[in-house]
Design a protein around this motif. Structure first.
Motif, short mmCIF file in Angstrom:
data_model
loop_
_atom_site.label_atom_id
_atom_site.label_comp_id
_atom_site.label_asym_id
_atom_site.label_seq_id
_atom_site.Cartn_x
_atom_site.Cartn_y
_atom_site.Cartn_z
N LYS A 210 38.13 41.63 40.34
CA LYS A 210 37.51 41.00 41.50
C LYS A 210 38.61 40.61 42.49
N SER B 224 39.20 38.47 45.69
CA SER B 224 38.57 37.40 46.48
C SER B 224 39.37 37.16 47.74
N LEU C 271 39.57 34.36 50.47
CA LEU C 271 39.14 32.98 50.69
C LEU C 271 39.65 32.51 52.04
N MET D 234 33.91 32.89 51.67
CA MET D 234 34.58 33.66 50.62
C MET D 234 33.92 35.03 50.56
N ASN E 218 34.11 38.76 48.32
CA ASN E 218 34.61 39.30 47.05
C ASN E 218 34.27 40.78 46.93
N ILE F 170 44.31 35.52 49.39
CA ILE F 170 43.78 36.63 48.60
C ILE F 170 44.13 36.43 47.13
N GLN F 171 43.13 36.61 46.29
CA GLN F 171 43.30 36.45 44.83
C GLN F 171 42.77 37.70 44.14
N VAL F 172 43.58 38.27 43.26
CA VAL F 172 43.14 39.38 42.41
C VAL F 172 42.91 38.81 41.01
#
Lengths: 103, 103
Positions: B3, B5, B7, B60, B62, B96-98
Motif C-alpha cells: 500500500k 499512502s 498523506l 489521504m 492510497n 509518502i509511506q510505503v
C-alpha cells in the motif's frame, strides 16, 4: 463510511511489536467495539517515497464505521482499556485521524 | 500486497481541492500506472482523536500494488507528470509511506 486511522510515527528508539498488534491488540479492540466495526486493516511501514528512505510511520491501523456517532459511541466507553494495552506493543504515541471515505 | 499512502498534512493556510483530486488527479494517476494498480482509496480528513480537534491530515490517498517492484516500475517513469499536477489541487507537500498490508 468513516475510517479511523491510528498512525504510529517512526523515529529513533521507537519500537512496535507487529505480531502482538495483529494477533492480540486488534482482535481485542474489535471484540470490545463489536458490530459497530465494519472492517479493520493493518499496515507495516516499509519505507518512504524516496528509495531507501525510512517509513514515516512504523505501522498504521484502520477501523471502519458507518458514522462518526457509531465510532464515538462504541470507542468512547472502551478508550481507557484500549489505551492501557498500548505499552504492551509500542512506545509510540499514535496520531489519530477520523476521515470520510470518498473512494 | 503493498500500500502506497500519500498523506497531506493539515495546517494553517493549507488548501486541498477534494473534487479535483477524486475526479481528475486520481483517475489520471490510475490511467498512467495501468494494470499494476490493484486498488485505490481516498479519504477526506474530518477530525482528530479528541472531539472537535482538527484532522492531522487534510486528505489521504492510497494505491495498492502486488509488490514494491511493481510500484517502483510503474510509478517511477510517471513521477514527474504526477507531481506536476499537485499545484492544481493543493499547496501541501505530501508525506509518502510505503507499507506492507498485514490485515
Amino acid at each position: 463510511m468513516i475510517k479511523v486511522s491510528v498512525l504510529y510515527p517512526n523515529g529513533e528508539g521507537k519500537t512496535f511489536d507487529m505480531d502482538y498488534y495483529c494477533n492480540t491488540h486488534v482482535p481485542m479492540v474489535a471484540g470490545l467495539l463489536g458490530d459497530s466495526v465494519k472492517g479493520a486493516t493493518v499496515e507495516n511501514g516499509l519505507g518512504g517515497g524516496e528509495p531507501d528512505s525510512p517509513a514515516p510511520f512504523a505501522a498504521m491501523g484502520n477501523l471502519y464505521f458507518d458514522s462518526v456517532e457509531a465510532f464515538e459511541n462504541s470507542f468512547g466507553p472502551n478508550t481507557e482499556q484500549i489505551m492501557a494495552d498500548l505499552p504492551n506493543f509500542t512506545n509510540i504515541e499514535p496520531t489519530i485521524q477520523v476521515s470520510e471515505v470518498m473512494i
